[in-house]
Design an enzyme around this catalytic site. Structure first.
Site, PDB file in Angstrom:
ATOM      1  N   ASP A 269      -7.052  -4.541 -13.472  1.00 29.17           N
ATOM      2  CA  ASP A 269      -7.944  -5.702 -13.341  1.00 29.17           C
ATOM      3  C   ASP A 269      -9.291  -5.343 -12.727  1.00 29.17           C
ATOM      4  OD1 ASP A 269      -7.124  -5.052 -10.835  1.00 29.17           O
ATOM      5  OD2 ASP A 269      -6.280  -7.010 -10.330  1.00 29.17           O
TER       6      ASP A 269
ATOM      7  N   CYS B  19      -7.994  -1.783  -9.541  1.00 27.82           N
ATOM      8  CA  CYS B  19      -6.791  -0.954  -9.423  1.00 27.82           C
ATOM      9  C   CYS B  19      -6.906   0.080  -8.293  1.00 27.82           C
ATOM     10  CB  CYS B  19      -6.475  -0.265 -10.749  1.00 27.82           C
ATOM     11  SG  CYS B  19      -7.797   0.778 -11.393  1.00 27.82           S
TER      12      CYS B  19
ATOM     13  N   ILE C 128      -9.586   6.298 -16.192  1.00 26.48           N
ATOM     14  CA  ILE C 128     -10.203   4.998 -15.885  1.00 26.48           C
ATOM     15  C   ILE C 128      -9.344   4.151 -14.952  1.00 26.48           C
ATOM     16  CG2 ILE C 128     -11.523   4.849 -18.037  1.00 26.48           C
ATOM     17  CD1 ILE C 128      -9.358   2.971 -19.105  1.00 26.48           C
ATOM     18  N   HIS C 129      -8.066   4.481 -14.819  1.00 22.53           N
ATOM     19  CA  HIS C 129      -7.152   3.626 -14.053  1.00 22.53           C
ATOM     20  C   HIS C 129      -6.469   4.412 -12.935  1.00 22.53           C
ATOM     21  CE1 HIS C 129      -4.403   0.252 -13.358  1.00 22.53           C
ATOM     22  NE2 HIS C 129      -3.416   1.132 -13.308  1.00 22.53           N
TER      23      HIS C 129
ATOM     24  N   HIS D 219     -27.862  -3.874 -16.303  1.00 24.33           N
ATOM     25  CA  HIS D 219     -26.517  -4.453 -16.194  1.00 24.33           C
ATOM     26  C   HIS D 219     -25.532  -3.367 -15.775  1.00 24.33           C
ATOM     27  CE1 HIS D 219     -27.805  -7.602 -19.457  1.00 24.33           C
ATOM     28  NE2 HIS D 219     -28.427  -7.763 -18.307  1.00 24.33           N
TER      29      HIS D 219
END
Length: 310
Positions: free
Chosen positions: A122, A125, A230-231, A304
């Site tokens: 989410d 992590c 990425i996690h 951004h």
């Protein structure tokens, strides 16, 4: 099928190779010689006949009868010189095997097995994982607290945490990290390691390495996180003799070896995410982006910085 044996001559002495027949494959033949001589398959150099000529061992599915080998023949077994790359790869394999053996022995002694605890993907992590290894609970509410800790830490030292380090102005970073969709990484791990006074070891399965945050601080305890590109997920030690453990003494080499083994196994089975191919969405303008490089370009062009995984 009638079996036969061969005589092997090596620099260290003679050996008898048994349990062969004409259908024995070259692959099995090499395995048996390696077991007897302790010479790696890549280093085998076998001479046969008179005058002695090298055997072609490149076709693993071929049979030794097709090589012209018969019962009672004598083979001269030597070790061919390896290139520097081959030596390095061989040493890595041997180290991996030693670590695997030691990890298995320690686990068999009920020292425990290192396992992964899956936490929600989410965008928080990292913070959820650190919360788990510190408290033993998966609690997403800890994430906002940790984000605030990081923002305060960075805001108080604008010299060290300058735009070159953060990738954006200090104040802008502090506002960004407080957003629930903002990801944490090396900077955030380093700060939380200092804040909690504990070494945080990130097991990076993309490169099969362990990045030790706080290693230079001489902390007495450490925790482990698993990172797939990425996690983040936390790691814990499961044992039959007690409750799961998430915090370990620095000198506990068993856990570190298991973590290294976990990284090697995960990399070999490609349990990681290619950061140049995964899909993202800009949460500011809903633009779809592919990979880390495109995300960085988009951030430079638009300002951004809030991305979410698709």
């Amino acid at each position: 099928m009638t079996g036969f044996s061969l005589k092997l001559k090596t620099k260290t002495g003679q050996h008898i190779l048994k349990d062969l027949d004409k259908t024995t494959t070259v692959e099995i033949f090499k395995n048996k010689i390696t077991e007897l001589t302790q010479i790696s398959e890549n280093g085998l150099h076998i001479l046969f006949g008179f005058p002695p000529k090298p055997l072609d061992l490149s076709k693993n599915d071929d049979t030794i009868s097709n090589l012209g080998i018969n019962n009672g023949d004598t083979l001269i077994v030597d070790e061919k010189p390896l290139s520097e790359e081959e030596k390095l790869n061989l040493e890595k394999i041997k180290q991996f095997e030693r670590d695997a053996k030691l990890a298995a022995e320690l686990a068999a002694e009920d020292m425990g097995i290192l396992l992964k605890k899956v936490v929600p993907a989410d965008n928080s992590c990292l913070f959820t994982s650190i919360g788990f290894v510190l408290t033993g609970k998966v609690d997403s509410d800890n994430s906002q607290y940790m984000r605030q800790v990081i923002a305060d830490y960075v805001n108080q030292d604008k010299v060290e945490y300058n735009e070159g380090v953060l990738g954006r102005p200090n104040d802008e970073y502090c506002a960004w990290i407080l957003q629930p969709e903002s990801w944490g990484g090396a900077i955030e791990v380093s700060i939380l390691s200092q804040y909690h006074g504990i070494e945080i070891d990130v097991v990076d399965i993309t490169n099969a390495i362990i990045n030790r945050f706080g290693e230079d601080k001489n902390y007495g305890m450490r925790v482990f996180l698993l990172f797939d590109g990425i996690h983040y997920d936390p790691l814990y030690l499961e044992s039959t003799s007690g409750p799961p453990k998430t915090i370990f003494p620095i000198e506990d080499n068993n856990v570190f070896i298991q973590a290294k083994q976990l990284a090697e196994e995960a990399k070999s089975s490609r349990q990681f995410t290619d950061v140049n191919k995964f899909k993202l969405k800009c949460n500011d303008c809903d633009c779809l982006i592919k990979g880390q490089n495109e995300a960085q370009q988009h951030a430079k062009q638009t300002g951004h910085f809030n991305f979410g995984e698709v």
